[in-house]
Each structure stands twice: as C-alpha cells, then as structure tokens.
Design an enzyme around this catalytic site. Structure first.
Site, PDB file in Angstrom:
ATOM      1  N   CYS A   1       0.823  -1.200   0.000  1.00 17.54           N
ATOM      2  CA  CYS A   1       0.000   0.000   0.000  1.00 17.54           C
ATOM      3  C   CYS A   1       0.869   1.267   0.000  1.00 17.54           C
ATOM      4  CB  CYS A   1      -0.982  -0.084   1.155  1.00 17.54           C
ATOM      5  SG  CYS A   1      -2.524   0.727   0.779  1.00 17.54           S
TER       6      CYS A   1
ATOM      7  N   HIS B   1      -3.454  -5.077   1.947  1.00 18.20           N
ATOM      8  CA  HIS B   1      -2.778  -5.315   3.238  1.00 18.20           C
ATOM      9  C   HIS B   1      -2.741  -6.805   3.586  1.00 18.20           C
ATOM     10  CE1 HIS B   1      -2.269  -1.236   5.106  1.00 18.20           C
ATOM     11  NE2 HIS B   1      -3.091  -0.933   4.112  1.00 18.20           N
TER      12      HIS B   1
ATOM     13  N   GLU C   1      -0.906  -8.370   5.547  1.00 18.04           N
ATOM     14  CA  GLU C   1      -0.566  -8.631   6.959  1.00 18.04           C
ATOM     15  C   GLU C   1      -1.801  -8.623   7.851  1.00 18.04           C
ATOM     16  OE1 GLU C   1      -0.383  -5.811   5.473  1.00 18.04           O
ATOM     17  OE2 GLU C   1      -0.838  -4.181   6.877  1.00 18.04           O
TER      18      GLU C   1
HETATM   19  N1  GLN Z   1      -3.693   6.345   1.044  1.00 18.67           N
HETATM   20  C1  GLN Z   1      -2.436   6.044   1.633  1.00 18.67           C
HETATM   21  C2  GLN Z   1      -1.299   6.829   0.997  1.00 18.67           C
HETATM   22  O1  GLN Z   1      -1.499   7.518   0.087  1.00 18.67           O
HETATM   23  C3  GLN Z   1      -2.135   4.554   1.522  1.00 18.67           C
HETATM   24  C4  GLN Z   1      -3.137   3.759   2.323  1.00 18.67           C
HETATM   25  C5  GLN Z   1      -2.568   2.533   2.942  1.00 18.67           C
HETATM   26  O2  GLN Z   1      -1.363   2.352   3.049  1.00 18.67           O
HETATM   27  N2  GLN Z   1      -3.460   1.708   3.409  1.00 18.67           N
HETATM   28  O3  GLN Z   1      -0.189   6.737   1.405  1.00 18.67           O
END
Ligand code: GLN
Length: 198
Positions: free
Chosen positions: A78, A170, A172
C-alpha cells in the site's frame, strides 16, 4: 535464517513483523539507519506515504532507505508500494522509483470506499487470497520488467520485479501467510544468486 526488517517510522508495521516471524524469519523493527545493517530484506508497510516521507529525515533518511532498496529485496504494501513506485505526482510524497510501476494514490476514493475482495494468486491459483484494500493506490501501468502476480477489477494489485514485491492491499491483516512466505522465498533465491524470472 533470513533476517527481515520492517520499517517502523509510521503505519501498520506490527502485523508485518508478527507474520514474518510466523513464517520463520528473524525480524527487526527498523527505525534508525543502523537497523538496516545486515538485513536480507525489508518490508515497507502501509500507512500514509505523505507522513512517511515527512518522517524520513528524523531517524532514518530517504537516502538510507533508497541505498538499501536499490540493492536488496523490499516488499512494499500500500503506502510502502507507493514509495517503491513512481508517478504519484504529489510533492508531499518522495518516491524511490525503483519499481517501474505508475501509481495513483487514493484511487478508489476515501476511507469509506475501502473494500475487500478474494483474488487468485499467480503462484497458488487453488485458493483465493482475501485481500483488504484500505484507501488503496492503483497501479496504472507497468514496465516490461514487472510481473503481475494478482489482479483485481482489471488492475494489477500484486506485482514483482527482480528485487521487489508490491501489493496495493494489506496481506498482513489476514492470517494467510502465503504472500509473506513468497517474499521470504524470493529473498532466499536472491541470496543464493538464482536468476529471477521477471
Ligand atoms: N492512502 C495512503 C497513501 O497515500 C495509503 C493507504 C494505505 O497504506 N493503506 O499513502
């Protein structure tokens, strides 16, 4: 034993550490430059890429992480994948551009538009992976040296290059360890000098 670090300057690092331990890796929480020494691989967790960028320079620098990531296996999830990729086009986010993937932040909308989906994995097609997307980024395009390991809604969501692995979700946050296991296996193969097919 494979030694993996989990960057812990912001975001969802604790669950990554627990999952990597459960996979049999030695795990080190990484907060300072010296914590990178001797690691075989590193996880850049999810969280908030703007905040992570801000935090670099307090305990650990962008350059420290870049130097490690350009030579060693790194798994970005992410926000962590946003940092590994390129093209976010946001001055508050300093990307490494080590994975040739163009990433749009918050592409699915706000927190309310977070979602889950069961997605097949290229390396284990029999059982779908329950993927949790939280204010997820979207991978808009990929370079030739990047392989898609899973997709969702027509977009890649799990990708790998020779050294790196990236997920827009995610892994994890579930009890399914297959993706972390895949990362550890990748580290072992890189350590053994095996040629990666990308
Ligand atoms: N929206 C977050 C970002 O731009 C990422 C979201 C996440 O890591 N769950 O960094």
């Amino acid at each position: 034993m494979i030694k993996t670090g989990v960057l812990a300057i912001q975001g969802a690092f604790a669950r990554h550490a627990a999952t990597l331990s459960a996979c049999g890796a030695e795990v080190r929480i990484v907060k300072y430059r010296r914590d990178l020494e001797g690691l075989d691989g590193l996880v850049l967790p999810g969280g908030e890429s703007t905040t992570m960028t801000k935090m670099m320079g307090y305990r650990i620098n962008y350059e420290d992480l870049f130097r490690f990531a350009e030579k060693n296996p790194v798994f970005g999830t992410c926000a962590g994948l946003i940092l590994l990729g390129r093209g976010a086009d946001d001055a508050r986010v300093r990307q490494f551009a080590l994975v040739d993937a163009e990433i749009t932040r918050n592409a699915y909308g706000s927190q309310k538009e977070s979602f889950v989906d069961d997605i097949p994995l290229e390396f284990d097609r029999d059982n779908a992976f329950h993927a949790i997307f939280i204010r997820a980024p979207r991978i808009q395009s990929l370079g030739n040296n990047v392989r898609v390991l899973a997709s969702c809604g027509g977009f890649p969501v799990l990708i790998e290059s020779e050294l790196h692995l990236g997920a827009t979700f995610h892994p994890e946050l579930t009890d399914d360890r297959r993706i972390h296991q895949y990362f550890i296996q990748k580290i072992k193969e890189i350590k053994n000098g095996k040629k990666q097919s990308t």
